[in-house]
Every structure is written in structure tokens, then in C-alpha cells.
Write a protein that holds these residues in place. Structure first.
Motif, PDB file in Angstrom:
ATOM      1  N   THR A  87       0.835  -1.199   0.000  1.00 28.62           N
ATOM      2  CA  THR A  87       0.000   0.000   0.000  1.00 28.62           C
ATOM      3  C   THR A  87       0.872   1.252   0.000  1.00 28.62           C
ATOM      4  OG1 THR A  87      -1.695  -1.191   1.250  1.00 28.62           O
ATOM      5  CG2 THR A  87      -1.849   1.208   1.231  1.00 28.62           C
ATOM      6  N   LEU A  88       1.884   1.266   0.832  1.00 29.38           N
ATOM      7  CA  LEU A  88       2.790   2.401   0.890  1.00 29.38           C
ATOM      8  C   LEU A  88       3.507   2.587  -0.445  1.00 29.38           C
ATOM      9  CD1 LEU A  88       3.952   4.598   2.711  1.00 29.38           C
ATOM     10  CD2 LEU A  88       5.728   2.980   3.391  1.00 29.38           C
ATOM     11  N   TYR A  89       3.962   1.483  -1.043  1.00 32.41           N
ATOM     12  CA  TYR A  89       4.643   1.572  -2.336  1.00 32.41           C
ATOM     13  C   TYR A  89       3.700   2.095  -3.411  1.00 32.41           C
ATOM     14  CZ  TYR A  89       7.015   0.255  -6.631  1.00 32.41           C
ATOM     15  OH  TYR A  89       7.597   0.286  -7.866  1.00 32.41           O
ATOM     16  N   GLY A  90       2.446   1.623  -3.392  1.00 35.90           N
ATOM     17  CA  GLY A  90       1.456   2.083  -4.375  1.00 35.90           C
ATOM     18  C   GLY A  90       1.204   3.572  -4.295  1.00 35.90           C
ATOM     19  N   GLN A  91       1.313   4.142  -3.091  1.00 41.01           N
ATOM     20  CA  GLN A  91       1.073   5.568  -2.924  1.00 41.01           C
ATOM     21  C   GLN A  91       2.330   6.411  -3.137  1.00 41.01           C
ATOM     22  OE1 GLN A  91      -0.645   5.821   0.967  1.00 41.01           O
ATOM     23  NE2 GLN A  91      -2.628   5.038   0.314  1.00 41.01           N
ATOM     24  N   LEU A  92       3.461   5.933  -2.670  1.00 41.47           N
ATOM     25  CA  LEU A  92       4.685   6.731  -2.713  1.00 41.47           C
ATOM     26  C   LEU A  92       5.662   6.279  -3.799  1.00 41.47           C
ATOM     27  CD1 LEU A  92       5.405   6.975   1.111  1.00 41.47           C
ATOM     28  CD2 LEU A  92       4.277   8.656  -0.344  1.00 41.47           C
ATOM     29  N   GLY A  93       5.532   5.060  -4.249  1.00 38.97           N
ATOM     30  CA  GLY A  93       6.486   4.514  -5.197  1.00 38.97           C
ATOM     31  C   GLY A  93       6.280   5.028  -6.607  1.00 38.97           C
ATOM     32  N   ARG A  94       7.010   4.460  -7.520  1.00 40.61           N
ATOM     33  CA  ARG A  94       6.949   4.891  -8.920  1.00 40.61           C
ATOM     34  C   ARG A  94       6.486   3.728  -9.785  1.00 40.61           C
ATOM     35  NH1 ARG A  94      10.765   9.594 -10.237  1.00 40.61           N
ATOM     36  NH2 ARG A  94       9.730   9.096 -12.154  1.00 40.61           N
ATOM     37  N   TYR A  95       5.439   3.071  -9.346  1.00 41.43           N
ATOM     38  CA  TYR A  95       4.954   1.894 -10.041  1.00 41.43           C
ATOM     39  C   TYR A  95       4.572   2.193 -11.490  1.00 41.43           C
ATOM     40  CZ  TYR A  95       2.146  -2.103 -11.338  1.00 41.43           C
ATOM     41  OH  TYR A  95       1.647  -3.186 -11.990  1.00 41.43           O
ATOM     42  N   GLY A  96       3.960   3.323 -11.756  1.00 44.05           N
ATOM     43  CA  GLY A  96       3.461   3.654 -13.086  1.00 44.05           C
ATOM     44  C   GLY A  96       4.542   3.838 -14.142  1.00 44.05           C
ATOM     45  N   ASP A  97       5.742   4.137 -13.719  1.00 40.28           N
ATOM     46  CA  ASP A  97       6.794   4.361 -14.711  1.00 40.28           C
ATOM     47  C   ASP A  97       7.998   3.442 -14.481  1.00 40.28           C
ATOM     48  OD1 ASP A  97       7.657   5.605 -12.418  1.00 40.28           O
ATOM     49  OD2 ASP A  97       8.240   7.469 -13.386  1.00 40.28           O
ATOM     50  N   TRP A  98       7.739   2.245 -14.047  1.00 40.34           N
ATOM     51  CA  TRP A  98       8.820   1.287 -13.774  1.00 40.34           C
ATOM     52  C   TRP A  98       9.617   0.935 -15.021  1.00 40.34           C
ATOM     53  CZ3 TRP A  98       9.082  -3.349 -16.288  1.00 40.34           C
ATOM     54  CH2 TRP A  98       7.933  -3.764 -16.951  1.00 40.34           C
ATOM     55  N   ASP A  99       9.013   1.058 -16.194  1.00 39.26           N
ATOM     56  CA  ASP A  99       9.699   0.678 -17.430  1.00 39.26           C
ATOM     57  C   ASP A  99      10.232   1.878 -18.216  1.00 39.26           C
ATOM     58  OD1 ASP A  99       7.239   1.686 -18.139  1.00 39.26           O
ATOM     59  OD2 ASP A  99       6.866   0.205 -19.684  1.00 39.26           O
ATOM     60  N   GLN A 100      10.253   3.030 -17.604  1.00 39.81           N
ATOM     61  CA  GLN A 100      10.741   4.240 -18.271  1.00 39.81           C
ATOM     62  C   GLN A 100      12.180   4.488 -17.857  1.00 39.81           C
ATOM     63  OE1 GLN A 100       8.729   5.887 -20.479  1.00 39.81           O
ATOM     64  NE2 GLN A 100       7.363   4.174 -20.043  1.00 39.81           N
ATOM     65  N   GLY A 101      13.109   4.187 -18.739  1.00 38.77           N
ATOM     66  CA  GLY A 101      14.528   4.397 -18.446  1.00 38.77           C
ATOM     67  C   GLY A 101      14.988   5.763 -18.916  1.00 38.77           C
ATOM     68  N   ASN A 102      15.784   6.399 -18.124  1.00 39.62           N
ATOM     69  CA  ASN A 102      16.364   7.691 -18.480  1.00 39.62           C
ATOM     70  C   ASN A 102      17.871   7.592 -18.364  1.00 39.62           C
ATOM     71  OD1 ASN A 102      13.880   9.080 -18.820  1.00 39.62           O
ATOM     72  ND2 ASN A 102      13.670   9.178 -16.598  1.00 39.62           N
ATOM     73  N   VAL A 103      18.559   8.107 -19.363  1.00 36.65           N
ATOM     74  CA  VAL A 103      20.015   8.104 -19.351  1.00 36.65           C
ATOM     75  C   VAL A 103      20.500   9.240 -18.465  1.00 36.65           C
ATOM     76  CG1 VAL A 103      22.081   8.350 -20.767  1.00 36.65           C
ATOM     77  CG2 VAL A 103      20.087   7.144 -21.661  1.00 36.65           C
ATOM     78  N   ASP A 104      21.438   8.911 -17.599  1.00 33.03           N
ATOM     79  CA  ASP A 104      22.027   9.913 -16.730  1.00 33.03           C
ATOM     80  C   ASP A 104      23.282  10.445 -17.412  1.00 33.03           C
ATOM     81  OD1 ASP A 104      22.954  11.498 -14.713  1.00 33.03           O
ATOM     82  OD2 ASP A 104      23.211   9.886 -13.251  1.00 33.03           O
ATOM     83  N   HIS A 105      23.239  11.697 -17.848  1.00 29.01           N
ATOM     84  CA  HIS A 105      24.350  12.287 -18.580  1.00 29.01           C
ATOM     85  C   HIS A 105      25.359  12.986 -17.667  1.00 29.01           C
ATOM     86  CE1 HIS A 105      22.819  11.430 -22.553  1.00 29.01           C
ATOM     87  NE2 HIS A 105      21.633  11.815 -22.139  1.00 29.01           N
ATOM     88  N   ARG A 106      25.128  12.896 -16.377  1.00 23.67           N
ATOM     89  CA  ARG A 106      26.063  13.530 -15.459  1.00 23.67           C
ATOM     90  C   ARG A 106      27.357  12.724 -15.397  1.00 23.67           C
ATOM     91  NH1 ARG A 106      22.123  13.736 -10.473  1.00 23.67           N
ATOM     92  NH2 ARG A 106      21.824  11.690 -11.342  1.00 23.67           N
ATOM     93  N   VAL A 107      28.428  13.435 -15.172  1.00 24.50           N
ATOM     94  CA  VAL A 107      29.737  12.813 -15.044  1.00 24.50           C
ATOM     95  C   VAL A 107      30.032  12.649 -13.560  1.00 24.50           C
ATOM     96  CG1 VAL A 107      32.196  13.119 -15.502  1.00 24.50           C
ATOM     97  CG2 VAL A 107      30.522  13.861 -17.187  1.00 24.50           C
ATOM     98  N   GLY A 108      30.593  11.508 -13.200  1.00 25.27           N
ATOM     99  CA  GLY A 108      30.953  11.275 -11.816  1.00 25.27           C
ATOM    100  C   GLY A 108      31.937  12.320 -11.313  1.00 25.27           C
ATOM    101  N   TYR A 109      31.906  12.561 -10.020  1.00 21.88           N
ATOM    102  CA  TYR A 109      32.726  13.635  -9.474  1.00 21.88           C
ATOM    103  C   TYR A 109      34.222  13.383  -9.639  1.00 21.88           C
ATOM    104  CZ  TYR A 109      33.632  10.912  -5.225  1.00 21.88           C
ATOM    105  OH  TYR A 109      34.045   9.952  -4.344  1.00 21.88           O
ATOM    106  N   LEU A 110      34.652  12.113  -9.596  1.00 23.43           N
ATOM    107  CA  LEU A 110      36.077  11.835  -9.784  1.00 23.43           C
ATOM    108  C   LEU A 110      36.514  12.105 -11.218  1.00 23.43           C
ATOM    109  CD1 LEU A 110      36.520   8.608  -7.637  1.00 23.43           C
ATOM    110  CD2 LEU A 110      37.283  10.928  -7.115  1.00 23.43           C
ATOM    111  N   LEU A 111      35.658  11.722 -12.164  1.00 26.53           N
ATOM    112  CA  LEU A 111      35.980  12.004 -13.565  1.00 26.53           C
ATOM    113  C   LEU A 111      35.918  13.507 -13.829  1.00 26.53           C
ATOM    114  CD1 LEU A 111      36.790  11.003 -16.300  1.00 26.53           C
ATOM    115  CD2 LEU A 111      34.393  10.511 -16.781  1.00 26.53           C
ATOM    116  N   GLN A 112      34.955  14.181 -13.232  1.00 26.72           N
ATOM    117  CA  GLN A 112      34.876  15.632 -13.398  1.00 26.72           C
ATOM    118  C   GLN A 112      36.114  16.308 -12.818  1.00 26.72           C
ATOM    119  OE1 GLN A 112      32.414  17.304 -15.221  1.00 26.72           O
ATOM    120  NE2 GLN A 112      34.030  18.847 -15.074  1.00 26.72           N
ATOM    121  N   LYS A 113      36.609  15.770 -11.730  1.00 28.84           N
ATOM    122  CA  LYS A 113      37.847  16.293 -11.141  1.00 28.84           C
ATOM    123  C   LYS A 113      39.000  16.134 -12.137  1.00 28.84           C
ATOM    124  CE  LYS A 113      41.005  15.368  -7.266  1.00 28.84           C
ATOM    125  NZ  LYS A 113      42.121  14.645  -7.806  1.00 28.84           N
ATOM    126  N   THR A 114      39.081  14.972 -12.788  1.00 32.26           N
ATOM    127  CA  THR A 114      40.124  14.731 -13.782  1.00 32.26           C
ATOM    128  C   THR A 114      39.985  15.695 -14.955  1.00 32.26           C
ATOM    129  OG1 THR A 114      40.231  12.407 -13.153  1.00 32.26           O
ATOM    130  CG2 THR A 114      41.124  12.986 -15.306  1.00 32.26           C
TER     131      THR A 114
END
Length: 177
Positions: free
Chosen positions: A10-37
Motif C-alpha cells: 500500500t505504501l509503495y502504491g502511494q509513494l512509489g513509482r509503479y506507473g513508470d517502472w519501465d521508463q529508463g532515463n540516461v544519466d548524462h552527469r559525469v561522476g565527481y572523480l571524472l569531473q575532477k580529472t
């Protein structure tokens, strides 16, 4: 047991992201160690703007973070600075290829032709072409590029790795209908 599962569902149904479980998004951020480099490489280049090695290091750092547009820009700056080397042209072609979503466009083709005109056995260009052909299922073409490297007198060719790659490509040819 059901007294634990039902409230959790019940808690997951209200607070979770059940409706978009199959929606993948690419994370274009660079990790902080690589950004440091990347930042360190940029500062090193700023301190020594006539060093081709600094440009190459910065371009490779950007590419390692998936920032191919920035890698191409750095390569453009390097190529404008001094006489183009075949390896640099091949490297820029590979960055264009990945920037354009693994599409081998006219700009990349022109760079490859220019690199091979300068050195028909350029390692970075031939490896790029071989890998691109292999991943596209053109195994005979990939083998041809690797064979050029094996017969060259280049010191920076990992002949054992290329031999293994040729064996894998030949096995794929046998498997193909």
C-alpha cells in the motif's frame, strides 16, 4: 507475514513509482572523480596551451565521461594548433561517431580518409574502423583492418589481442547463415 506485506504494498502504491517502472532515463552527469580529472586536465592545458599531449588528455577525459561534443571541440582546437597527425584524425573521427549516436557520418569519413592518406596503417584509425565494422556485423571488413595492423611494422600494436579479435570475427563468420 501478510501484516507486513500488505502495508508495504500500500505504501509503495502511494509513494512509489509503479506507473513508470519501465521508463529508463540516461544519466548524462559525469561522476565527481571524472569531473575532477577533466578539471585538472583543463587547468593543465591552460597552463601549457601549446602541448598536444594536454589536448589529447583532455579530449580523452571528456570522452571517458561520454562528453563527445566537448571531446570533438578539444580535438578541433588541437588540429588547429599544429599539423594534424593521423592518430589525432582517427581519434576525432571516433569521437564524432559516438557523438552522433554511432552513426558514421560524412565528417568522420572524411577524417578517416585523411588519416589513412597520411598513414595507411594508423593504429587508432584502423582500430576504430575494425571495431565499428565488427559491431555492425561486417566481420570480413573488420578482419581486413586488423590484418593491415598485423602486417604493419608498428610497435604500438597489440598483436595478441588483434589475433584474438580476428579469431572471434572468423568464428562469427562461420556461425553466420
Amino acid at each position: 507475514m501478510s501484516t507486513l506485506i500488505l502495508p508495504a504494498m500500500t505504501l509503495y502504491g502511494q509513494l512509489g513509482r509503479y506507473g513508470d517502472w519501465d521508463q529508463g532515463n540516461v544519466d548524462h552527469r559525469v561522476g565527481y572523480l571524472l569531473q575532477k580529472t577533466i578539471n585538472e586536465d583543463r587547468l593543465a592545458l591552460d597552463a601549457n596551451p601549446n602541448s598536444p599531449e594536454r589536448y589529447l588528455k583532455l579530449a580523452r577525459s571528456h570522452a571517458a565521461g561520454g562528453q563527445y561534443e566537448q571531446a570533438v571541440t578539444v580535438m578541433d582546437q588541437l588540429l588547429a594548433l599544429t599539423t594534424p597527425q593521423p592518430a589525432w584524425l582517427g581519434l576525432k573521427a571516433s569521437y564524432l561517431y559516438y557523438r552522433d549516436g554511432r552513426a558514421f557520418g560524412e565528417d568522420a569519413r572524411a577524417l578517416v580518409e585523411q588519416a589513412l592518406a597520411l598513414d595507411s596503417a594508423d593504429v587508432s584509425t584502423r582500430m576504430f574502423l575494425a571495431n565499428q565494422a565488427y559491431l555492425s556485423g561486417r566481420y570480413e571488413e573488420a578482419i581486413g583492418h586488423w590484418q593491415v595492423l598485423l602486417t604493419s611494422n608498428k610497435d604500438d600494436v597489440n598483436r595478441a589481442a588483434i589475433g584474438n579479435a580476428i579469431s572471434r570475427a572468423q568464428a562469427r563468420l562461420v556461425e553466420a547463415p
